[in-house]
Design a protein around this motif. Structure first.
Motif, PDB file in Angstrom:
ATOM      1  N   ASN A 108      47.277  28.516  -1.629  1.00  0.00           N
ATOM      2  CA  ASN A 108      47.794  27.284  -1.038  1.00  0.00           C
ATOM      3  C   ASN A 108      49.320  27.344  -1.128  1.00  0.00           C
ATOM      4  O   ASN A 108      49.890  27.526  -2.204  1.00  0.00           O
ATOM      5  CB  ASN A 108      47.242  26.095  -1.833  1.00  0.00           C
ATOM      6  CG  ASN A 108      47.693  24.755  -1.290  1.00  0.00           C
ATOM      7  OD1 ASN A 108      48.864  24.583  -0.924  1.00  0.00           O
ATOM      8  ND2 ASN A 108      46.787  23.801  -1.258  1.00  0.00           N
ATOM      9  N   HIS A 109      49.969  27.198   0.020  1.00  0.00           N
ATOM     10  CA  HIS A 109      51.431  27.270   0.091  1.00  0.00           C
ATOM     11  C   HIS A 109      52.116  26.340  -0.935  1.00  0.00           C
ATOM     12  O   HIS A 109      53.107  26.719  -1.577  1.00  0.00           O
ATOM     13  CB  HIS A 109      51.863  26.887   1.514  1.00  0.00           C
ATOM     14  CG  HIS A 109      53.327  26.908   1.748  1.00  0.00           C
ATOM     15  ND1 HIS A 109      54.030  28.060   1.989  1.00  0.00           N
ATOM     16  CD2 HIS A 109      54.236  25.900   1.791  1.00  0.00           C
ATOM     17  CE1 HIS A 109      55.307  27.766   2.166  1.00  0.00           C
ATOM     18  NE2 HIS A 109      55.467  26.459   2.052  1.00  0.00           N
ATOM     19  N   LEU A 110      51.560  25.145  -1.101  1.00  0.00           N
ATOM     20  CA  LEU A 110      52.173  24.171  -2.023  1.00  0.00           C
ATOM     21  C   LEU A 110      52.025  24.639  -3.466  1.00  0.00           C
ATOM     22  O   LEU A 110      52.930  24.471  -4.280  1.00  0.00           O
ATOM     23  CB  LEU A 110      51.519  22.796  -1.841  1.00  0.00           C
ATOM     24  CG  LEU A 110      51.734  22.201  -0.452  1.00  0.00           C
ATOM     25  CD1 LEU A 110      50.863  20.972  -0.248  1.00  0.00           C
ATOM     26  CD2 LEU A 110      53.196  21.850  -0.255  1.00  0.00           C
ATOM     27  N   GLY A 112      51.967  27.693  -4.295  1.00  0.00           N
ATOM     28  CA  GLY A 112      52.975  28.749  -4.388  1.00  0.00           C
ATOM     29  C   GLY A 112      54.330  28.167  -4.768  1.00  0.00           C
ATOM     30  O   GLY A 112      54.996  28.656  -5.691  1.00  0.00           O
ATOM     31  N   HIS A 113      54.735  27.081  -4.096  1.00  0.00           N
ATOM     32  CA  HIS A 113      56.025  26.455  -4.412  1.00  0.00           C
ATOM     33  C   HIS A 113      56.088  26.072  -5.903  1.00  0.00           C
ATOM     34  O   HIS A 113      57.125  26.222  -6.547  1.00  0.00           O
ATOM     35  CB  HIS A 113      56.244  25.210  -3.549  1.00  0.00           C
ATOM     36  CG  HIS A 113      56.896  25.507  -2.213  1.00  0.00           C
ATOM     37  ND1 HIS A 113      58.122  26.123  -2.112  1.00  0.00           N
ATOM     38  CD2 HIS A 113      56.492  25.261  -0.935  1.00  0.00           C
ATOM     39  CE1 HIS A 113      58.455  26.237  -0.825  1.00  0.00           C
ATOM     40  NE2 HIS A 113      57.472  25.737  -0.093  1.00  0.00           N
ATOM     41  N   ILE A 114      54.976  25.572  -6.429  1.00  0.00           N
ATOM     42  CA  ILE A 114      54.972  25.176  -7.853  1.00  0.00           C
ATOM     43  C   ILE A 114      55.172  26.409  -8.737  1.00  0.00           C
ATOM     44  O   ILE A 114      55.987  26.413  -9.660  1.00  0.00           O
ATOM     45  CB  ILE A 114      53.648  24.455  -8.219  1.00  0.00           C
ATOM     46  CG1 ILE A 114      53.485  23.178  -7.392  1.00  0.00           C
ATOM     47  CG2 ILE A 114      53.612  24.139  -9.714  1.00  0.00           C
ATOM     48  CD1 ILE A 114      52.143  22.469  -7.567  1.00  0.00           C
ATOM     49  N   ALA A 133      59.655  19.185  -2.421  1.00  0.00           N
ATOM     50  CA  ALA A 133      60.361  18.544  -1.300  1.00  0.00           C
ATOM     51  C   ALA A 133      60.824  19.629  -0.347  1.00  0.00           C
ATOM     52  O   ALA A 133      61.746  20.391  -0.646  1.00  0.00           O
ATOM     53  CB  ALA A 133      61.552  17.734  -1.810  1.00  0.00           C
ATOM     54  N   SER A 134      60.144  19.701   0.797  1.00  0.00           N
ATOM     55  CA  SER A 134      60.485  20.752   1.760  1.00  0.00           C
ATOM     56  C   SER A 134      60.509  20.164   3.154  1.00  0.00           C
ATOM     57  O   SER A 134      60.496  18.945   3.334  1.00  0.00           O
ATOM     58  CB  SER A 134      59.472  21.895   1.655  1.00  0.00           C
ATOM     59  OG  SER A 134      58.233  21.461   2.168  1.00  0.00           O
ATOM     60  N   GLY A 135      60.523  21.045   4.168  1.00  0.00           N
ATOM     61  CA  GLY A 135      60.579  20.569   5.541  1.00  0.00           C
ATOM     62  C   GLY A 135      59.251  19.979   5.999  1.00  0.00           C
ATOM     63  O   GLY A 135      59.208  19.140   6.896  1.00  0.00           O
ATOM     64  N   THR A 299      63.183  27.827  -1.343  1.00  0.00           N
ATOM     65  CA  THR A 299      62.739  27.869   0.051  1.00  0.00           C
ATOM     66  C   THR A 299      61.562  28.854   0.153  1.00  0.00           C
ATOM     67  O   THR A 299      61.232  29.548  -0.815  1.00  0.00           O
ATOM     68  CB  THR A 299      63.895  28.317   0.969  1.00  0.00           C
ATOM     69  OG1 THR A 299      64.514  29.456   0.384  1.00  0.00           O
ATOM     70  CG2 THR A 299      64.943  27.233   1.106  1.00  0.00           C
ATOM     71  N   ASP A 300      60.939  28.907   1.316  1.00  0.00           N
ATOM     72  CA  ASP A 300      59.742  29.735   1.467  1.00  0.00           C
ATOM     73  C   ASP A 300      60.033  31.200   1.135  1.00  0.00           C
ATOM     74  O   ASP A 300      61.057  31.750   1.555  1.00  0.00           O
ATOM     75  CB  ASP A 300      59.200  29.608   2.906  1.00  0.00           C
ATOM     76  CG  ASP A 300      58.591  28.245   3.144  1.00  0.00           C
ATOM     77  OD1 ASP A 300      58.426  27.484   2.171  1.00  0.00           O
ATOM     78  OD2 ASP A 300      58.273  27.932   4.307  1.00  0.00           O
ATOM     79  N   ASN A 301      59.119  31.806   0.397  1.00  0.00           N
ATOM     80  CA  ASN A 301      59.289  33.209  -0.017  1.00  0.00           C
ATOM     81  C   ASN A 301      57.940  33.803  -0.366  1.00  0.00           C
ATOM     82  O   ASN A 301      56.961  33.073  -0.578  1.00  0.00           O
ATOM     83  CB  ASN A 301      60.261  33.272  -1.208  1.00  0.00           C
ATOM     84  CG  ASN A 301      59.692  32.594  -2.447  1.00  0.00           C
ATOM     85  OD1 ASN A 301      59.002  33.216  -3.251  1.00  0.00           O
ATOM     86  ND2 ASN A 301      59.939  31.289  -2.598  1.00  0.00           N
TER      87      ASN A 301
HETATM   88 ZN    ZN Z   1      57.416  25.691   1.946  1.00  0.00          ZN
END
Ligand code: ZN
Ligand code: KG4
Length: 331
Positions: A108-110, A112-114, A133-135, A299-301
């Motif tokens: 899950n992308h979210l 991943g951010h965590i 908090a992203s786009g 940011t996304d990576n």
């Molecule tokens: Zn993102």
């Protein structure tokens, strides 16, 4: 275990390799084609991913000094995001997994951010509050355990980054709006005008940013183009301050409510220095520790996806090759 992470959920084509200790490589190819449209064009994004994904994965292997047969697992974002874009990353991951006979795991992308927070701070233990908090997303999440997440609040309309992008478009500062508005705001007076802060019903940890965007539009129309030009940076600073006030107060309230003294941040908006400073100041007042990943990991990576995938693959948790995109996936 050496894990390749692939991320293609929006307009960045990303690949990275994580070995359980550190990121061995991270390649991010930001698709510039969307700039002239002032936002991401889904069809163009998926076509660009098709062209970029193979070179980006190759470059990640080169940077790490590895051959593809040395990979032991693949982590890939399967949602949320743009269906066509997700499909490209998934197809790449499945093809490689099949030919190399290694497992894949959908991330899950979210989530991943965590996980990006642990790449900057490997000692980060679970039980913390994270503001994503992203786009595309704005959420306050309680990380009870890794893999056990409770969403305490989310946006009801625009994401925080989306508000930056829309106001950026309005002020004609280019896309994405966030970095440009932050730069402008540095020279402006955040007290110039008081834009509304949408705190919603009492006790709510949800967000709403669409009214703020409309308030900026109304203000600009009311004062006219000459005054707008004169107060360009003041408008940017006042807008940014309104977003930050709400993000910080709601996140600190969430932490207090859950009895948690650790707040992390994630997503593109977490790169914003004014947000970092304000959150740190408020956190300090409440005796809370505040941290965020380095900008390339906010940011996304692909690193954040490889890191999350490592956690699951190491436990033998894998996904079937029938895994398909889940554009509206929740945490
Ligand atoms: Zn993102
Ligand atoms: O996490 P991200 O790269 O992609 C998504 O998953 O959406 O976040 C991109 C968002 C954009 O809306 C961009 O305007 C915003 O993050 N952003 C910023 C800053 N840098 C990027 N917003 C405010 N201040 C910044 N410095």
């Amino acid at each position: 275990m050496i894990v390749l992470g692939i991320e293609t959920s929006c307009d960045d084509t990303c690949a990275a390799i994580y070995d359980g200790r550190a990121l061995l490589s991270s390649v991010i190819s930001t698709q510039l084609i969307h700039q002239r449209f002032g936002g991401v064009v889904p069809e163009l994004a998926s076509r660009s991913h098709v062209q970029l994904v193979l070179p980006v994965v190759r470059q990640a292997l080169n940077q790490a000094g590895l051959e593809r047969k040395e990979l032991q697992g693949i982590a890939v974002t399967f949602g949320p995001g743009l269906a066509g874009s997700l499909l490209v990353g998934l197809s790449m991951a499945k093809g490689m997994a099949l030919s190399l006979r290694i497992p894949i795991v959908g991330i899950n992308h979210l989530e991943g951010h965590i996980w990006a927070n642990t790449l900057s701070d490997p000692d980060l233990a679970s039980r913390f509050i994270v503001l994503i908090a992203s786009g595309g997303h704005t959420q306050i999440v309680f990380v009870r355990e890794w893999g056990d997440y409770e969403v305490l609040g989310r946006t009801r309309d625009d994401a925080a980054g989306e508000a930056f992008d829309k106001v950026g478009k309005l002020l004609e500062v280019g896309y994405p709006g966030g970095p440009a508005i932050e730069k402008l705001a540095r020279e402006g007076d955040s007290e110039y005008t008081r834009f509304p802060r949408a705190f919603l019903e009492e006790g709510s940890l949800d967000f709403s940013f669409s009214g703020l965007k409309t308030a900026v539009l109304n203000h600009v129309q009311t004062i006219g183009s000459e005054q707008t030009r004169k107060h360009f940076s003041d408008i940017a600073a006042s807008f940014q301050r309104a977003v930050i006030d709400v993000l910080v107060e709601k996140t600190v309230t969430a932490a207090k409510r859950m009895g948690i003294h650790r707040i992390c941040m994630a997503g593109g908006v977490a790169v914003n220095k004014a947000l970092q400073e304000h959150m740190t100041r408020r956190g300090r007042e409440e005796g809370m520790a505040i941290s965020w990943p380095i900008p390339e990991l906010c940011t996304d990576n692909g690193g954040m996806i490889a890191r999350a995938g490592f956690y699951y693959l190491q436990q033998g948790i894998t996904s079937p090759l029938s895994l398909s995109p889940a554009p509206s996936l929740n945490l």
